[in-house]
Motif scaffolding. Structure first.
Motif, short mmCIF file in Angstrom:
data_model
loop_
_atom_site.label_atom_id
_atom_site.label_comp_id
_atom_site.label_asym_id
_atom_site.label_seq_id
_atom_site.Cartn_x
_atom_site.Cartn_y
_atom_site.Cartn_z
N ARG A 1 10.10 6.47 9.87
CA ARG A 1 10.34 7.67 9.06
C ARG A 1 9.29 8.75 9.28
O ARG A 1 9.36 9.81 8.66
CB ARG A 1 10.38 7.29 7.58
N ASP A 2 8.30 8.48 10.15
CA ASP A 2 7.18 9.41 10.33
C ASP A 2 6.53 9.72 8.98
O ASP A 2 6.22 10.87 8.66
CB ASP A 2 7.65 10.70 11.01
N ALA A 3 6.32 8.67 8.20
CA ALA A 3 5.80 8.82 6.84
C ALA A 3 4.32 8.42 6.80
O ALA A 3 3.86 7.60 7.60
CB ALA A 3 6.59 7.94 5.87
N TYR A 4 3.60 9.01 5.88
CA TYR A 4 2.21 8.63 5.65
C TYR A 4 1.81 9.06 4.24
O TYR A 4 2.45 9.92 3.64
CB TYR A 4 1.26 9.25 6.68
N GLN A 5 0.79 8.44 3.73
CA GLN A 5 0.34 8.70 2.37
C GLN A 5 -0.05 10.17 2.20
O GLN A 5 -0.81 10.72 2.99
CB GLN A 5 -0.86 7.81 2.03
N GLY A 6 0.48 10.78 1.15
CA GLY A 6 0.12 12.16 0.84
C GLY A 6 0.91 13.21 1.60
O GLY A 6 0.68 14.40 1.43
#
Length: 323
Positions: free
Chosen positions: A299-304
């Motif tokens: 998802r190309d996700a990361y915290q913040g």
């Protein structure tokens, strides 16, 4: 441009304070809670059965020293050079008179190899006298206070019989962090009445608090609890994450809205199979984390990633304690 880290993990956080491996040892120091003994209510939180997180060595008939020694024996075969944090975990570990609390905390710190304390408690159980004592203790030993927040919604807190409000959480967290004490929080995703949208919104609300760490757990239905009875009576009031991928996507949405520097200590809880009603994913913690990380990369996700700064002032505990 560097690739953002997926999230801030707890082992990396601990390496800021310790040059060696440390392990928490859970303790049951014989406390109760104000929503169990009649001070604020009876029966405790509707979801709670402390058997779900007490290891075999964690018994109230054993002294603090004995529990720690047995816990050390349990872990030491794997890492002989390991040091330990005494984790006052079961029930409310600040809910007693001050002198008795001091004796238990200081007994733990005298055990060979114990290098600090983690104290689990409720937001409405941190009197000024105890906080001042902990402020002094924090100057000489590693200390973290972990508050059971569970939800930012007062309606939910009332339904699960917590006996405190979110305003009390805000006050306790701010008072504790202002004393320079590392302050952690614990929340449960999937409590009855809360939706995907309200749970994700919670991440932004908690991000305004001076929390250093956050534990995220899925709601688990445990045999013998009032919540298990409620589920049997009205199952439509609950949305249990029977499909692990649905919960993983919720967690990702949640941490994308979380303050980028907050440390995420855990994502799931694992209860003994004989006590667990649902959800039962059949995954070990490391297996869950591997699936979460894989999905975050997809998802190309990361915290913040979707965090929006607040104008609210954030106060952090000093990074003064190192070994």
């Amino acid at each position: 441009m560097s690739t953002p880290i997926l999230y801030n993990d707890f082992p990396t956080f601990l390496r800021k304070y310790f040059s060696y491996k440390v392990q928490k040892i859970s303790l049951n120091a014989g406390f109760t809670c104000p929503n169990r003994d009649g001070t604020k209510g009876w029966g405790g939180c509707t979801y709670c059965n402390n058997q779900t997180f007490n290891p075999d060595y964690c018994r109230t008939e054993k002294s603090i020293t004995t529990q720690l020694q047995e816990g050390k024996y349990f872990f030491a075969h794997k890492y002989p050079e390991m040091k330990y944090l005494a984790y006052f975990q079961a029930y409310t570990n600040t809910y007693a008179e001050l002198e008795g609390l001091k004796r238990k905390y200081e007994e733990a710190l005298k055990v060979d190899g114990v290098v600090g304390l983690v104290i689990g408690t409720r937001p409405d159980c941190m009197p000024e006298g105890l906080l001042h004592y902990l402020e002094e203790l924090n100057k000489h030993a590693f200390l973290m206070v972990e508050y059971g927040i569970e939800s930012t919604c007062d309606k939910t807190l009332q339904r699960i019989n917590r006996g405190h409000t979110y305003a009390e959480t805000v006050e306790a967290v701010e008072r504790t962090a202002a004393c320079g004490i590392l302050t952690g929080g614990h929340i449960i995703l999937g409590l009855p009445g809360e939706t995907h949208e309200t749970m994700v919104e919670q991440a932004g609300i908690l991000s305004r608090l001076p929390l250093s760490t956050l534990k995220i757990h899925q709601l688990q239905l445990i045999r013998g609890t009032r919540m298990a009875h409620e589920y049997a009576e009205v199952p439509d009031d609950f949305h249990l994450f029977t499909e692990v991928d649905e919960y993983i996507d919720l967690v990702i949405d949640y941490i994308e809205h979380l303050r980028p520097d907050m440390v995420v200590e855990r994502f799931v809880s694992q209860s003994p199979k004989e006590l667990l009603i649902a959800p039962d994913w059949g995954l070990k913690n490391y297996e869950f984390v591997a699936r979460l990380q894989k999905r975050m990369k997809e998802r190309d996700a990361y915290q913040g990633k979707k965090y929006k700064d607040s104008e609210k002032r954030i106060i952090f505990a000093d990074d003064k304690f190192t070994t």
